[in-house]
Design a protein around this motif. Structure first.
Motif, PDB file in Angstrom:
ATOM      1  N   ILE A 123     -44.994 -17.935  27.123  1.00 45.30           N
ATOM      2  CA  ILE A 123     -46.303 -17.990  27.794  1.00 45.30           C
ATOM      3  C   ILE A 123     -46.151 -17.662  29.281  1.00 45.30           C
ATOM      4  O   ILE A 123     -46.982 -16.982  29.869  1.00 45.30           O
ATOM      5  N   ALA A 124     -45.046 -18.146  29.873  1.00 41.40           N
ATOM      6  CA  ALA A 124     -44.823 -17.910  31.305  1.00 41.40           C
ATOM      7  C   ALA A 124     -44.398 -16.475  31.594  1.00 41.40           C
ATOM      8  O   ALA A 124     -44.432 -16.030  32.744  1.00 41.40           O
ATOM      9  N   GLY A 125     -43.954 -15.769  30.553  1.00 41.18           N
ATOM     10  CA  GLY A 125     -43.531 -14.386  30.764  1.00 41.18           C
ATOM     11  C   GLY A 125     -42.162 -14.261  31.410  1.00 41.18           C
ATOM     12  O   GLY A 125     -41.800 -13.197  31.912  1.00 41.18           O
ATOM     13  N   ARG A 126     -41.403 -15.369  31.420  1.00 47.43           N
ATOM     14  CA  ARG A 126     -40.015 -15.310  31.896  1.00 47.43           C
ATOM     15  C   ARG A 126     -39.304 -16.612  31.559  1.00 47.43           C
ATOM     16  O   ARG A 126     -39.945 -17.639  31.342  1.00 47.43           O
ATOM     17  N   ARG A 127     -37.979 -16.578  31.542  1.00 46.96           N
ATOM     18  CA  ARG A 127     -37.210 -17.811  31.306  1.00 46.96           C
ATOM     19  C   ARG A 127     -37.433 -18.756  32.470  1.00 46.96           C
ATOM     20  O   ARG A 127     -37.187 -18.395  33.617  1.00 46.96           O
ATOM     21  N   SER A 128     -37.899 -19.928  32.207  1.00 50.57           N
ATOM     22  CA  SER A 128     -38.197 -20.854  33.294  1.00 50.57           C
ATOM     23  C   SER A 128     -38.153 -22.307  32.845  1.00 50.57           C
ATOM     24  O   SER A 128     -38.052 -23.214  33.679  1.00 50.57           O
ATOM     25  N   PHE A 129     -38.194 -22.552  31.531  1.00 50.30           N
ATOM     26  CA  PHE A 129     -38.319 -23.929  31.048  1.00 50.30           C
ATOM     27  C   PHE A 129     -37.152 -24.802  31.514  1.00 50.30           C
ATOM     28  O   PHE A 129     -37.353 -25.925  31.990  1.00 50.30           O
ATOM     29  N   GLU A 130     -35.923 -24.257  31.367  1.00 48.64           N
ATOM     30  CA  GLU A 130     -34.737 -25.046  31.749  1.00 48.64           C
ATOM     31  C   GLU A 130     -34.799 -25.444  33.218  1.00 48.64           C
ATOM     32  O   GLU A 130     -34.480 -26.570  33.585  1.00 48.64           O
ATOM     33  N   GLU A 131     -35.189 -24.476  34.047  1.00 48.03           N
ATOM     34  CA  GLU A 131     -35.251 -24.736  35.478  1.00 48.03           C
ATOM     35  C   GLU A 131     -36.318 -25.789  35.799  1.00 48.03           C
ATOM     36  O   GLU A 131     -36.165 -26.604  36.711  1.00 48.03           O
TER      37      GLU A 131
END
Lengths: 366, 90
Positions: A123-131
């Motif tokens: 949904i965010a359009g990039r890897r970001s969940f871990e951060e």
């Protein structure tokens, strides 16, 4: 002079590492070169404090992309304003947060797109969940209050239980469950984001259960889905009534979506003081109070509760910002909303991710 | 909301809360994320005494010299308990 504003939404930049298709930023995003300087933002905060603002939400885009963020926080703090950082969490490490807290930052609101890492990244359009998870831990370590902000739509409403569990595991004090509103990129993606009535009923019931289970918090805030309730939202607590928005280039708006009103001619802090803008500018006076209202709002007993709903939504749907918000079941245009929320089945369009540069053929009314 | 405190409760604003005077509106305020508490009338004086060293009894005692004692004895503890329930004091 009219009542003073309590809150300032400071959209420090439109730049953002995420590309969420529900974003309420305008389709024409302001470029970095047009942004206010550190000194100009510091002056905005000083004037806001004088005007009566006590809360500021430092938002964007992603405010952490402003390298001078701590200077802006310090200016707000010096003006007596309680500062909240509204962030994707990307770039929020311990060193940065220590500096911000040292400058006077009081709280952090973290966005998350889904409870499941891959879905959130999609949904965010990039890897970001871990951060985001790491950012949440850093905020807790530093000891600032942490809130979670989740925009709810078709692709995550069914995960409501998991979202609350995620908030609990991250130690948040507040979870804002914000049903998607259709402005900017969110309006562009309306058909793709629109939930079903059944999804909303399920999520609402889940919230009720969690509130019962967690009387000591975290606080669960349910931002109503106005397209489905038949009731207009009291947009911004009334036009020019409790809060103002300053956009990255210094434009001042009564509501963050009001840039979409073509004839508003909003004032800019480069040309006028915030005091003049709040009290005297035509843009802030236009829909203030109830005198501007037409029927059915004018004679409605709820006019001082919902203020006729949202001007930007009235414009987006009818082309006339002075009409009753079609979200209200008393609006003669309510059929427009009913048609939008009807589940027609079939294939849904894909979400178009938010990217800088005008979305082709997408400007204006949808 | 935690369970009600005992008689030795020494109220103090919760950690994330800022208390400040608002010169624009002339009241004391309690600030926390997304919320403002306006301390109208003598509420500001009461909360000013909530510094974590005084018990509720101490606070009532100090205020009794300045306001009608009977009123203070009933209203102040109830007011402090309400602020605690709403998360302003702990």
């Amino acid at each position: 002079m009219s009542a003073r504003p309590w809150a300032l939404l400071a959209e420090l930049t439109h730049a953002c590492p995420l590309h969420c298709g529900y974003c309420s930023n305008p389709l024409e995003l302001t470029s970095r070169t047009s942004e206010l300087s550190t000194e100009q933002w510091a002056e905005v905060m000083r004037q806001a404090g004088e005007l009566g603002v006590v809360h500021t939400h430092l938002s964007g885009g992603e405010p952490l992309l402003r390298r001078d963020l701590e200077g802006i926080v310090a200016a707000a703090d010096a003006a007596g304003i309680y500062t909240q950082l509204v962030t994707s969490g990307v770039g929020l490490d311990r060193a940065r947060l220590d500096v911000l807290a040292g400058a006077g930052l009081k709280s952090v609101q973290l966005s998350v797109q889904h409870a499941e890492p891959r879905a959130s990244d999609r949904i965010a359009g990039r890897r970001s969940f871990e951060e985001k998870g790491r950012a949440a831990a850093v905020v807790r370590d530093v000891g600032l209050p942490l809130g979670l902000n989740v925009v709810l739509h078709r692709d995550n409403l069914d995960a409501l239980d998991d979202i609350v569990e995620l908030g609990l595991s991250w130690g948040v004090e507040r979870i804002e469950l914000a049903n998607v509103q259709f402005y900017g990129w969110g309006l562009l993606n309306r058909a793709a984001l629109m939930p079903t009535r059944e999804q909303l009923a399920g999520a609402r019931e889940a919230v009720r259960r969690w509130r019962e289970r967690l009387p000591a918090g975290p606080e669960l805030v349910w931002v109503v889905p106005d397209h489905f309730d038949g009731v207009a939202k009291p947009c911004m607590g009334g036009w020019g009534s409790v809060s103002l928005t300053v956009t990255p280039d210094g434009t001042v708006l009564p509501c963050p979506a009001a840039a979409a009103l073509p004839d508003l001619d909003p004032p800019n802090v480069r040309d006028h003081s915030l005091g003049w803008i709040w009290g005297r500018s035509e843009a802030f006076r236009r829909y203030r109070g109830t005198d501007w209202m037409a029927e059915p709002c004018r004679s409605c007993s709820r006019r001082d509760e919902d203020f006729g709903g949202c001007r930007c939504q009235a414009y987006a749907l009818t082309g006339d910002a002075t009409r009753t918000d079609p979200a209200c079941r008393l609006s003669p245009d309510h059929g427009l909303i009913r048609a939008l929320t009807e589940d027609k089945g079939g294939e849904r369009p894909k979400i178009r991710h938010r990217v800088p540069g005008r979305a082709k053929g997408a400007a204006g009314r949808v | 909301m935690s369970t009600a405190p005992g008689t030795d409760w020494r109220p103090t604003p919760a950690p994330s809360i800022v208390r400040r005077h608002d010169p624009v509106r002339g009241d004391d305020l309690l600030l926390r994320p997304e919320r403002v508490g306006v301390l109208t009338g003598s509420a500001g004086v009461v909360v000013e005494l909530c510094d974590g060293t005084r018990t509720v009894g101490d606070i009532v005692g100090e205020l009794a010299g300045r306001f009608p004692a009977a009123l203070v004895a009933t209203e102040v503890p109830a007011f402090l308990e309400r602020l605690r329930e709403e998360g302003w004091l702990r």
